[in-house]
Design a protein around this motif. Structure first.
Motif, PDB file in Angstrom:
ATOM      1  N   GLU A 543       0.834  -1.202   0.000  1.00 21.26           N
ATOM      2  CA  GLU A 543       0.000   0.000   0.000  1.00 21.26           C
ATOM      3  C   GLU A 543       0.873   1.259   0.000  1.00 21.26           C
ATOM      4  O   GLU A 543       1.917   1.303   0.669  1.00 21.26           O
ATOM      5  N   THR A 546       1.654   2.809   3.439  1.00 17.17           N
ATOM      6  CA  THR A 546       2.663   2.043   4.186  1.00 17.17           C
ATOM      7  C   THR A 546       4.059   2.318   3.633  1.00 17.17           C
ATOM      8  O   THR A 546       5.026   2.487   4.396  1.00 17.17           O
ATOM      9  N   ALA A 603       0.192  -1.982   9.716  1.00 15.28           N
ATOM     10  CA  ALA A 603      -0.608  -1.652   8.532  1.00 15.28           C
ATOM     11  C   ALA A 603      -1.524  -2.820   8.151  1.00 15.28           C
ATOM     12  O   ALA A 603      -2.692  -2.607   7.781  1.00 15.28           O
ATOM     13  N   GLN A 604      -1.006  -4.064   8.267  1.00 12.14           N
ATOM     14  CA  GLN A 604      -1.831  -5.235   7.953  1.00 12.14           C
ATOM     15  C   GLN A 604      -2.978  -5.379   8.947  1.00 12.14           C
ATOM     16  O   GLN A 604      -4.117  -5.696   8.562  1.00 12.14           O
ATOM     17  N   GLU A 606      -4.360  -2.973  10.725  1.00 10.48           N
ATOM     18  CA  GLU A 606      -5.320  -1.908  10.470  1.00 10.48           C
ATOM     19  C   GLU A 606      -6.176  -2.233   9.245  1.00 10.48           C
ATOM     20  O   GLU A 606      -7.378  -1.962   9.218  1.00 10.48           O
ATOM     21  N   LYS A 607      -5.546  -2.860   8.240  1.00 10.71           N
ATOM     22  CA  LYS A 607      -6.292  -3.241   7.035  1.00 10.71           C
ATOM     23  C   LYS A 607      -7.315  -4.313   7.353  1.00 10.71           C
ATOM     24  O   LYS A 607      -8.477  -4.253   6.909  1.00 10.71           O
ATOM     25  N   GLU A 608      -6.913  -5.322   8.167  1.00 15.23           N
ATOM     26  CA  GLU A 608      -7.827  -6.394   8.530  1.00 15.23           C
ATOM     27  C   GLU A 608      -8.972  -5.857   9.376  1.00 15.23           C
ATOM     28  O   GLU A 608     -10.130  -6.261   9.196  1.00 15.23           O
ATOM     29  N   LYS A 610     -10.174  -2.878   9.349  1.00 15.50           N
ATOM     30  CA  LYS A 610     -11.047  -2.086   8.481  1.00 15.50           C
ATOM     31  C   LYS A 610     -11.939  -3.005   7.647  1.00 15.50           C
ATOM     32  O   LYS A 610     -13.138  -2.743   7.470  1.00 15.50           O
ATOM     33  N   GLU A 611     -11.337  -4.113   7.147  1.00 19.72           N
ATOM     34  CA  GLU A 611     -12.136  -5.050   6.353  1.00 19.72           C
ATOM     35  C   GLU A 611     -13.212  -5.693   7.211  1.00 19.72           C
ATOM     36  O   GLU A 611     -14.351  -5.909   6.762  1.00 19.72           O
TER      37      GLU A 611
END
Length: 631
Positions: A543, A546, A603-604, A606-608, A610-611
């Motif tokens: 990303e 990131t 970052a991973q 936060e991405k998870e 958010k998903e």
């Protein structure tokens, strides 16, 4: 009906004259430049061709000259933008010293020459002082085409021209004193002087406290045409104020330019004025070409030609001697004499006033006007012949330029690295003193309008002459590692408080520059390598946010690592055998790897998260829709 026909015919005639003026310039100027005679001669020839003594397409050349004088005014405004007040103060000796000496000596000798032609000393004095006022339009145009306006000799010439602009006021007062016509009591000379000084002070105060806030308000309006109108308003308003006060319009525009020279809107103003300046200045030369009365020249051919030769030769010799007395080289003095040997546009003002005051008669006025115009015509031709046949002088490779202007920022080196640094500072409104040891590079920058100096920065006396002792910031942008370190060491010794930003060739030169005293050391390939690393991470699917965080951390951490290594670096120990440096490198490698992995992991997560939130939100929305359907 007949009145409408007459009006239509007049409108058509005006359009024909406008088309003729533009067409003559479009044809003649490129042609004359192509054959090497320059644009000024092209304009003059075009004006002569379509004027009252040529094809008679345009007859009222006085109106054209009067309008086109604003081109000279705008030229002086642009020159003022290039000179901040401190720079102008630094030229005070050239303006009042060199300028006054040249004018006094030339006036005396030309008055003697004029008297030898059989006229009274009063007529000879008025004629010679009119001729001593050099043509600002021609000189500025030639200097502009040669890209010499920002050079030392170019600014010396501009200084003399500024003094001549001031001189028109006392000359008009002298003409009034010489007049045999009895006049009613008028304003005294000291009242006139007070009005002029008061107007100048008023203009300075307005420029100092009002112009920048006004332009800031106008810039916020986001209307480009309003900024252009404001630029024209400032130029013409300052010119009008000075003219009403008895001074020259050009002087008012120049002062306005100087007052705005440190403004953040300087480049915008210059861009807005440039099209009007070029067009009006060309129109001025067209008008001068039209004003050459061939009938007067034919009737008094010997007198006028001998007058042109005698006055130009006398004035040129005086200019040459004054320049040599001011320690100019033979070549510089000779070129200045050839460039400034003609009469100027202010002579027309002086002769007109002298005619109305009864100091000179119609015949003298016509002859002197023809002499002035012919001198303006001959000057570009003489310069072309000089450039073609004069012996070429080669500059010694070891001869440094004389630094005539010091600034608080000194940049050493104008290669691919230094150019970017200088452009960022220059476009941000800062004035820099730039030096480089590449003569071809310096010449190119001068032609591009960037003032720079040729010189060897490894010579300590040259750095001192460039203002190192008083400078606030030194940028060392050269790619010679040893020389860069020596410059930094000397700068830190001679000026302990100076801020030093230095370009490093590699990591080893970084260590040396840190130890020499540089505040900021920039590895020349480091920033670009970090950018390449960012693109590589994005290319493998990471990303962008990131990648940006990783790059920012890596940039700061690597610089801290190198700074620590510089403290324990020993050139006598091989890099891989220096245990202290190796320990720092290993520690930072481990720390950076851990920190970057933390950034990626966070970052991973936060991405998870958010998903997961998006998934919960979607399920909740579907349930709400289902409930609505059931109801």
């Amino acid at each position: 009906m007949s009145a409408e026909i007459v009006e239509t015919a007049q409108s058509a005639g005006d359009l024909i004259r406008a088309v003729a003026l533009l067409g003559a310039a479009v044809i003649a100027v490129p042609l004359f430049k192509r054959i090497g005679l320059g644009s000024v001669l092209g304009y003059l020839a075009a004006g002569l061709a379509i004027g009252p003594f040529g094809l008679k397409i345009v007859s009222d050349y006085n109106a054209i000259i009067h309008l086109a004088e604003f081109g000279v005014v705008m030229f002086l405004f642009v020159i003022g933008l290039e000179m901040n007040p401190s720079h102008l103060w630094g030229l005070r000796r050239q303006i009042f010293g060199l300028g006054s000496l040249q004018i006094i000596i030339a006036s005396i000798f030309m008055t003697i020459v004029g008297h030898l032609f059989g006229v009274s000393w009063q007529v000879a004095f008025v004629s010679s002082t009119g001729f001593v006022l050099t043509s600002t339009a021609i000189v500025m145009q030639v200097l502009g085409e040669r890209k010499e306006l920002t050079t030392k000799r170019g600014q010396q010439i501009v200084s003399i021209l500024l003094f001549e602009d001031l001189l028109i006021v006392p000359l008009l007062a002298i003409v009034a004193f010489l007049s045999p016509i009895e006049k009613a009591e008028t304003v005294s000379w000291w009242q006139t002087a007070l009005i002029g000084i008061g107007s100048l002070v008023a203009l300075i105060l307005i420029g100092r406290f009002a112009l920048n806030p006004i332009f800031r308000i106008l810039a916020n309006s986001k209307a480009r045409e309003v900024m252009t109108a404001a630029a024209l308003f400032v130029v013409l308003g300052a010119a009008l104020l000075m003219e009403e006060a008895g001074l020259s319009m050009a002087m008012g525009a120049f002062v306005a330019g100087v007052l705005l020279s440190e403004s953040s809107f300087r480049h915008q103003l210059e861009a807005d004025i440039e099209p009007f300046r070029g067009l009006l200045l060309g129109l001025f030369f067209l008008g001068v070409g039209m004003s050459l009365n061939l009938t007067v020249v034919a009737n008094n051919l010997w007198l006028i030609l001998s007058g042109v030769i005698a006055l130009m030769l006398t004035k040129g010799i005086c200019i040459y001697l004054v320049a040599r007395a001011a320690k100019s080289t033979h070549k510089v003095a000779l070129e200045r004499a050839l460039l400034m040997a003609q009469g100027g546009e202010f002579a027309f003002v002086l002769f007109t006033d002298a005619l109305s005051q009864g100091v000179i008669d119609e015949t003298v006025n016509a002859n002197m006007t023809a002499i002035i115009v012919l001198s303006m015509v001959f000057t570009p031709l003489v310069l072309v012949l000089y450039e073609k046949f004069a012996p070429k002088e080669k500059k010694e490779a070891t001869q440094d330029d004389e630094i005539d202007e010091q600034h608080s920022i000194l940049i050493i080196g104008m290669g691919r690295f230094g150019q970017i640094v200088n452009d960022m500072l220059r476009h941000s409104g800062y004035h820099t003193t730039v030096v480089d040891f590449n003569a071809a590079m310096i010449k190119g920058f001068q032609e591009y309008g960037i003032k720079s100096y040729f010189g060897d920065a490894s010579r300590h006396e040259f750095l001192i002459a460039a203002g190192l002792e008083k400078a606030e910031l030194l940028v060392v942008a050269i790619d010679n590692k040893e020389q860069a370190v020596n410059i930094v060491e000397f700068a830190r010794k001679i000026n302990p408080n100076i801020k030093i930003v230095a370009r490093a060739f590699d990591r080893f030169s970084t260590f040396h520059l840190h130890r020499a005293g540089a505040d900021e050391v920039i590895r020349e390939t480091f920033d670009s390598a970090v950018r390449a690393g960012k693109r590589a991470l994005e290319a493998v699917g990471m990303e962008a946010s990131t990648v940006k965080e990783i790059a920012n951390y890596f940039f700061d951490a690597s610089r801290r690592e190198v700074a620590l290594m510089a403290q324990v670096y020993d050139p006598n120990i091989k890099m891989f055998q220096n245990t202290a440096m190796r320990d720092i490198a290993l520690e930072y490698d481990q720390r950076m790897a851990e920190r970057i992995q933390e950034i990626i992991l966070r970052a991973q997560q936060e991405k998870e998260e958010k998903e997961e939130q998006d998934s919960d939100t979607t399920e909740q929305t579907l349930e709400e829709v289902s409930e609505i359907v059931k109801r």
